[in-house]
Write a protein that holds these residues in place. Structure first.
Motif, short mmCIF file in Angstrom:
data_model
loop_
_atom_site.label_atom_id
_atom_site.label_comp_id
_atom_site.label_asym_id
_atom_site.label_seq_id
_atom_site.Cartn_x
_atom_site.Cartn_y
_atom_site.Cartn_z
N ASN A 1 -3.33 21.29 -15.16
CA ASN A 1 -4.63 21.42 -15.82
C ASN A 1 -5.76 20.74 -15.07
OD1 ASN A 1 -3.49 22.91 -17.96
ND2 ASN A 1 -2.92 21.01 -19.03
N LYS A 2 -5.52 20.40 -13.80
CA LYS A 2 -6.55 19.79 -12.95
C LYS A 2 -6.49 20.43 -11.57
CE LYS A 2 -6.45 15.46 -15.53
NZ LYS A 2 -6.11 14.02 -15.52
N CYS A 3 -6.57 21.75 -11.57
CA CYS A 3 -6.54 22.52 -10.33
C CYS A 3 -7.98 22.87 -9.95
CB CYS A 3 -5.69 23.77 -10.52
SG CYS A 3 -4.00 23.38 -11.12
N PHE A 4 -8.19 23.50 -8.79
CA PHE A 4 -9.58 23.66 -8.36
C PHE A 4 -9.82 24.91 -7.52
CE2 PHE A 4 -7.37 20.32 -5.98
CZ PHE A 4 -7.38 20.81 -4.68
N SER A 5 -11.01 25.46 -7.75
CA SER A 5 -11.51 26.57 -6.95
C SER A 5 -12.12 26.05 -5.66
CB SER A 5 -12.57 27.36 -7.73
OG SER A 5 -12.01 28.00 -8.85
N LEU A 6 -12.15 26.93 -4.67
CA LEU A 6 -12.70 26.61 -3.35
C LEU A 6 -13.88 27.54 -3.10
CD1 LEU A 6 -9.22 26.28 -1.64
CD2 LEU A 6 -10.69 24.41 -2.46
N VAL A 7 -14.98 27.24 -3.79
CA VAL A 7 -16.13 28.15 -3.82
C VAL A 7 -16.84 28.21 -2.47
CG1 VAL A 7 -18.11 28.84 -5.22
CG2 VAL A 7 -16.35 27.40 -6.23
N GLY A 8 -16.49 27.29 -1.57
CA GLY A 8 -17.11 27.28 -0.26
C GLY A 8 -16.61 28.35 0.68
N SER A 9 -15.55 29.07 0.30
CA SER A 9 -15.05 30.20 1.08
C SER A 9 -15.23 31.47 0.27
CB SER A 9 -13.57 30.02 1.43
OG SER A 9 -13.37 29.03 2.40
N ARG A 10 -15.93 32.44 0.84
CA ARG A 10 -16.15 33.70 0.13
C ARG A 10 -16.04 34.86 1.13
NH1 ARG A 10 -19.16 33.61 -4.45
NH2 ARG A 10 -18.28 35.71 -4.70
N CYS A 11 -15.79 36.04 0.58
CA CYS A 11 -15.88 37.25 1.40
C CYS A 11 -16.98 38.12 0.78
CB CYS A 11 -14.53 37.95 1.50
SG CYS A 11 -13.83 38.47 -0.07
N ASP A 12 -16.88 39.42 0.92
CA ASP A 12 -17.98 40.28 0.48
C ASP A 12 -17.76 40.85 -0.91
OD1 ASP A 12 -15.88 41.88 1.15
OD2 ASP A 12 -16.98 43.17 2.53
N ASP A 13 -17.02 40.12 -1.76
CA ASP A 13 -16.81 40.58 -3.13
C ASP A 13 -16.92 39.39 -4.08
OD1 ASP A 13 -14.34 39.22 -2.95
OD2 ASP A 13 -13.26 41.04 -2.39
N LYS A 14 -16.45 39.55 -5.30
CA LYS A 14 -16.62 38.52 -6.34
C LYS A 14 -15.45 37.56 -6.44
CE LYS A 14 -20.61 40.02 -7.89
NZ LYS A 14 -21.83 39.17 -7.77
N GLY B 1 -11.17 23.67 -12.16
CA GLY B 1 -12.51 23.22 -11.84
C GLY B 1 -12.92 23.75 -10.47
N SER B 2 -13.96 23.17 -9.91
CA SER B 2 -14.41 23.54 -8.57
C SER B 2 -14.60 22.28 -7.75
CB SER B 2 -15.72 24.34 -8.63
OG SER B 2 -15.51 25.60 -9.24
N ALA B 3 -13.83 22.13 -6.68
CA ALA B 3 -13.87 20.93 -5.86
C ALA B 3 -15.17 20.87 -5.06
CB ALA B 3 -12.67 20.90 -4.92
N SER B 4 -15.62 19.64 -4.77
CA SER B 4 -16.87 19.48 -4.04
C SER B 4 -16.82 18.24 -3.16
CB SER B 4 -18.05 19.37 -5.02
OG SER B 4 -17.99 18.14 -5.74
N ALA B 5 -17.84 18.11 -2.31
CA ALA B 5 -17.93 16.97 -1.40
C ALA B 5 -19.39 16.77 -1.00
CB ALA B 5 -17.07 17.21 -0.15
N ARG B 6 -19.65 15.69 -0.29
CA ARG B 6 -20.97 15.51 0.28
C ARG B 6 -21.25 16.65 1.26
NH1 ARG B 6 -20.96 9.17 1.78
NH2 ARG B 6 -20.65 10.05 3.84
N PRO B 7 -22.50 17.03 1.42
CA PRO B 7 -22.80 18.20 2.26
C PRO B 7 -22.43 18.03 3.73
CG PRO B 7 -24.64 17.71 0.81
CD PRO B 7 -23.69 16.56 0.70
#
Length: 220
Positions: free
Chosen positions: A168-181, A208-214
């Motif tokens: 229940n504490k897994c994460f999306s990697l929104v920093g990687s995307r392709c040309d779809d949703k 959730g969605s993992a994040s870091a400093r830019p």
């Protein structure tokens, strides 16, 4: 309560030793010494960048030594991940079509250094974005002057800090995307890490969605 002591140089050495122990040099077609020499210049940057950051916890770590797909393929690194205290290797979701993974590139907001390795700082698995769709999580993350993680960075997180991936504490990697949703994500399946994907507009209570400093610091 007194803060835990944290030595960034020791932590860098631990992360590098772990990658060597897992067999990264052979996967990169390098000797151990060559592999160590390749990433050694990042040690001083890790010490400088982690100054004043707290010691690692399951949810948040001061920095990660990220090995990229330029050096070791995603699926090879995924197979070397495990849950904390477990042995079953990570695996790729069957819903990724053949040739799909190379289509997922860092989003335009990220300045990912070119090359085989780099450092990522102040990495959080994103518990405050649980049950938020990645689209909404992005607003939260960028509102904190942070940016999401890529596939390479998520693999580094689970490889070097297996306890970061928990029930229940897994994460999306929104920093990687392709040309779809689709949005890549790492969750637990069959007692092992699984690299799958979810939709950009769909929330999940356990994700959730993992994040870091830019800023990311490379070898150049």
């Amino acid at each position: 309560m007194e803060a835990a002591l944290f030595d960034a140089a020791t932590e860098f050495d631990r992360q590098l030793d772990r990658l060597v122990e897992l067999g990264y040099p052979a996967l990169a077609d390098l000797t151990e010494d060559t592999f160590r020499d390749l990433v050694a210049p990042l040690r001083a940057a890790a010490v400088a960048g982690a100054a004043e950051l707290p010691a690692p916890t399951d949810a948040r770590v001061p920095f990660l030594l990220v090995i990229t797909r330029d050096l070791v393929p995603v699926e090879d690194r995924l197979a070397l991940t495990t849950l904390a205290g477990k042995r079953k290797p990570g695996f790729l979701d069957r819903h990724y079509a053949e040739g799909d993974l190379p289509r997922f590139d860092p989003i335009k907001e990220l300045e990912v250094p070119a090359g085989p390795a780099y450092l990522l700082f102040d990495v959080d698995r994103g518990e405050e974005t649980l049950n938020l769709a990645p689209s909404a999580a992005m607003e939260v993350i960028t509102g904190q002057d942070r940016l999401p993680l890529t596939i390479d960075e998520g693999l580094a997180f689970v490889t070097l800090h297996p306890a970061a991936l928990a029930k229940n504490k897994c994460f999306s990697l929104v920093g990687s995307r392709c040309d779809d949703k689709r949005v890549p994500a790492i969750w637990i399946s069959q007692g092992a890490p699984k690299l799958g994907w979810c939709w950009y507009g769909n929330p999940h209570t356990w994700l959730g969605s993992a994040s870091a400093r830019p800023e990311r610091v490379g070898l150049a």
